[in-house]
Design an enzyme around this catalytic site. Structure first.
Site, PDB file in Angstrom:
ATOM      1  N   GLY A  12       0.785  -1.234   0.000  1.00 51.68           N
ATOM      2  CA  GLY A  12       0.000   0.000   0.000  1.00 51.68           C
ATOM      3  C   GLY A  12       0.816   1.283   0.000  1.00 51.68           C
ATOM      4  O   GLY A  12       0.344   2.307   0.504  1.00 51.68           O
ATOM      5  N   ARG A  65     -15.894 -14.913  -9.748  1.00 51.74           N
ATOM      6  CA  ARG A  65     -15.460 -13.518  -9.675  1.00 51.74           C
ATOM      7  C   ARG A  65     -16.611 -12.569  -9.402  1.00 51.74           C
ATOM      8  O   ARG A  65     -16.471 -11.582  -8.685  1.00 51.74           O
ATOM      9  CB  ARG A  65     -14.829 -13.121 -11.014  1.00 51.74           C
ATOM     10  CG  ARG A  65     -13.345 -12.981 -10.984  1.00 51.74           C
ATOM     11  CD  ARG A  65     -12.841 -12.556 -12.351  1.00 51.74           C
ATOM     12  NE  ARG A  65     -11.761 -13.426 -12.773  1.00 51.74           N
ATOM     13  CZ  ARG A  65     -10.513 -13.320 -12.342  1.00 51.74           C
ATOM     14  NH1 ARG A  65     -10.173 -12.388 -11.474  1.00 51.74           N
ATOM     15  NH2 ARG A  65      -9.598 -14.147 -12.769  1.00 51.74           N
ATOM     16  N   MET A  90      -4.344  -6.522  -7.193  1.00 54.41           N
ATOM     17  CA  MET A  90      -3.854  -7.543  -8.119  1.00 54.41           C
ATOM     18  C   MET A  90      -4.925  -8.563  -8.523  1.00 54.41           C
ATOM     19  O   MET A  90      -4.597  -9.696  -8.855  1.00 54.41           O
ATOM     20  CB  MET A  90      -2.619  -8.238  -7.531  1.00 54.41           C
ATOM     21  CG  MET A  90      -1.479  -7.283  -7.187  1.00 54.41           C
ATOM     22  SD  MET A  90      -0.938  -6.212  -8.538  1.00 54.41           S
ATOM     23  CE  MET A  90       0.148  -7.332  -9.406  1.00 54.41           C
ATOM     24  N   HIS A 109      -0.167   1.513 -13.223  1.00 55.26           N
ATOM     25  CA  HIS A 109       0.486   0.333 -13.782  1.00 55.26           C
ATOM     26  C   HIS A 109       1.972   0.637 -13.964  1.00 55.26           C
ATOM     27  O   HIS A 109       2.325   1.705 -14.480  1.00 55.26           O
ATOM     28  CB  HIS A 109      -0.154  -0.038 -15.121  1.00 55.26           C
ATOM     29  CG  HIS A 109       0.426  -1.290 -15.708  1.00 55.26           C
ATOM     30  ND1 HIS A 109       0.153  -2.538 -15.188  1.00 55.26           N
ATOM     31  CD2 HIS A 109       1.292  -1.479 -16.721  1.00 55.26           C
ATOM     32  CE1 HIS A 109       0.831  -3.446 -15.879  1.00 55.26           C
ATOM     33  NE2 HIS A 109       1.530  -2.827 -16.816  1.00 55.26           N
ATOM     34  N   THR A 141     -10.880   0.479 -18.070  1.00 52.41           N
ATOM     35  CA  THR A 141     -11.914   0.011 -19.000  1.00 52.41           C
ATOM     36  C   THR A 141     -11.835  -1.518 -18.985  1.00 52.41           C
ATOM     37  O   THR A 141     -10.885  -2.072 -18.418  1.00 52.41           O
ATOM     38  CB  THR A 141     -11.659   0.564 -20.418  1.00 52.41           C
ATOM     39  OG1 THR A 141     -10.356   0.161 -20.831  1.00 52.41           O
ATOM     40  CG2 THR A 141     -11.757   2.087 -20.451  1.00 52.41           C
ATOM     41  N   LEU A 144      -7.686  -5.337 -20.035  1.00 53.14           N
ATOM     42  CA  LEU A 144      -6.650  -5.251 -18.992  1.00 53.14           C
ATOM     43  C   LEU A 144      -5.595  -4.185 -19.311  1.00 53.14           C
ATOM     44  O   LEU A 144      -5.044  -4.171 -20.414  1.00 53.14           O
ATOM     45  CB  LEU A 144      -5.959  -6.621 -18.842  1.00 53.14           C
ATOM     46  CG  LEU A 144      -4.899  -6.699 -17.740  1.00 53.14           C
ATOM     47  CD1 LEU A 144      -5.533  -6.654 -16.366  1.00 53.14           C
ATOM     48  CD2 LEU A 144      -4.035  -7.937 -17.888  1.00 53.14           C
ATOM     49  N   GLN A 173       8.565   7.247  -8.571  1.00 52.78           N
ATOM     50  CA  GLN A 173       7.795   8.101  -9.484  1.00 52.78           C
ATOM     51  C   GLN A 173       6.296   7.836  -9.368  1.00 52.78           C
ATOM     52  O   GLN A 173       5.489   8.762  -9.526  1.00 52.78           O
ATOM     53  CB  GLN A 173       8.255   7.900 -10.931  1.00 52.78           C
ATOM     54  CG  GLN A 173       9.681   8.338 -11.175  1.00 52.78           C
ATOM     55  CD  GLN A 173       9.910   9.773 -10.746  1.00 52.78           C
ATOM     56  OE1 GLN A 173       9.149  10.673 -11.099  1.00 52.78           O
ATOM     57  NE2 GLN A 173      10.950   9.998  -9.954  1.00 52.78           N
ATOM     58  N   GLU A 174       5.930   6.590  -9.089  1.00 56.31           N
ATOM     59  CA  GLU A 174       4.506   6.287  -8.882  1.00 56.31           C
ATOM     60  C   GLU A 174       3.945   7.169  -7.763  1.00 56.31           C
ATOM     61  O   GLU A 174       2.834   7.678  -7.845  1.00 56.31           O
ATOM     62  CB  GLU A 174       4.314   4.805  -8.523  1.00 56.31           C
ATOM     63  CG  GLU A 174       4.660   3.855  -9.651  1.00 56.31           C
ATOM     64  CD  GLU A 174       4.361   2.400  -9.312  1.00 56.31           C
ATOM     65  OE1 GLU A 174       3.333   2.118  -8.679  1.00 56.31           O
ATOM     66  OE2 GLU A 174       5.170   1.526  -9.691  1.00 56.31           O
TER      67      GLU A 174
HETATM   68  C1  GAR Z   1       3.026  -0.843  -7.668  1.00 54.90           C
HETATM   69  O1  GAR Z   1       4.276  -0.856  -8.291  1.00 54.90           O
HETATM   70  C2  GAR Z   1       1.924  -0.815  -8.721  1.00 54.90           C
HETATM   71  O2  GAR Z   1       2.232  -0.049  -9.854  1.00 54.90           O
HETATM   72  C3  GAR Z   1       1.829  -2.269  -9.066  1.00 54.90           C
HETATM   73  O3  GAR Z   1       1.942  -2.931  -7.831  1.00 54.90           O
HETATM   74  C4  GAR Z   1       2.770  -2.160  -6.941  1.00 54.90           C
HETATM   75  C5  GAR Z   1       2.010  -1.962  -5.639  1.00 54.90           C
HETATM   76  O4  GAR Z   1       2.832  -1.395  -4.651  1.00 54.90           O
HETATM   77  N1  GAR Z   1       0.586  -2.551  -9.726  1.00 54.90           N
HETATM   78  C6  GAR Z   1       0.428  -3.504 -10.639  1.00 54.90           C
HETATM   79  O5  GAR Z   1       1.330  -4.249 -10.998  1.00 54.90           O
HETATM   80  C7  GAR Z   1      -0.972  -3.608 -11.201  1.00 54.90           C
HETATM   81  N2  GAR Z   1      -1.034  -4.603 -12.222  1.00 54.90           N
HETATM   82  P1  GAR Z   1       2.179  -0.711  -3.368  1.00 54.90           P
HETATM   83  O6  GAR Z   1       1.234  -1.726  -2.728  1.00 54.90           O
HETATM   84  O7  GAR Z   1       3.339  -0.410  -2.493  1.00 54.90           O
HETATM   85  O8  GAR Z   1       1.457   0.534  -3.818  1.00 54.90           O
END
Ligand code: GAR
Length: 196
Positions: A12, A65, A90, A109, A141, A144, A173-174
């Site tokens: 998170g 699902r 995920m 992503h 959308t 995937l 950067q995220e």
């Molecule tokens: C992040 O790098 C995010 O971009 C990736 O999972 C990580 C979560 O980290 N997401 C994916 O791969 C989605 N397919 P976090 O729990 O520390 O935010």
């Protein structure tokens, strides 16, 4: 004030960056952090920030699902969010769930989409010999890791990088990109945020 729910599966760190950004004159506030496992580390972080949390374990719903998503939907409806942020969530979502939230659901992503949809994005960028890599925030959308791009941040690939090195550089950067996109999106502005 827009109400934001954040869906997570793991530690998170993106959730935390988003939640911390929503203060002062930010047009949104976090109202729920929900995970698909009670043990997702991000839930504890959310509680420490005083944000309501919920968990719906996907495992008992194996093969169904739609039933898993109905349970998610119940918790979401109780929190009445205007915007749903997937932050390291995920689980693949069905078209039915996505349609319900379309136009109000964002995802981050770890690649420069449309490159490397799916998993193992850092290893794939290295294997391809890419000189740059990064992350994308997009509207969700049904297809995937598709949907209108709301922001991207780029990082260089350095000789000798391991997938872990690259993941760490992208993750930094995220944490800048997602809050910047959310602030804009919550204010009703869908122009993409491009870093650098
Ligand atoms: C992040 O790098 C995010 O971009 C990736 O999972 C990580 C979560 O980290 N997401 C994916 O791969 C989605 N397919 P976090 O729990 O520390 O935010």
């Amino acid at each position: 004030m827009k109400r934001v729910a954040i869906l997570i599966s793991g530690g998170g760190s993106n959730m935390q960056a988003l939640a911390e950004s929503m203060s002062g004159d930010h047009p949104a506030r976090p109202v729920l952090v929900m995970a698909n496992s009670e043990t997702a580390g991000g839930l504890e972080k959310a509680r420490a920030m005083g944000i309501p949390t919920a968990a719906v374990d996907h495992r008992p719903y194996k093969g169904d699902r739609a039933a898993f998503e109905a349970a998610l939907q119940d918790k979401l409806e109780a929190a009445a969010p205007d915007i749903l942020c997937l932050a390291g969530f995920m689980r693949v979502l069905t078209e039915g769930f996505v349609s319900r939230w379309q136009g109000r659901m964002l995802n981050i992503h770890p690649s420069l989409l449309p490159k490397y949809r799916g998993l193992d994005t850092h290893a794939r960028a290295l294997a391809a010999g890419d000189s740059e890599h990064g992350c994308t925030v997009h509207e969700v959308t049904p297809a995937l890791d598709d949907g209108p791009i709301l922001g991207q941040a780029r990082v260089p690939v350095t000789p000798g990088d391991t997938p872990e090195d690259l993941a760490a550089r992208v993750l930094e950067q995220e944490h800048r990109l997602y809050p910047a996109v959310l602030a804009r999106f919550a204010a009703g502005d869908r122009r993409p945020v491009m870093f650098p």
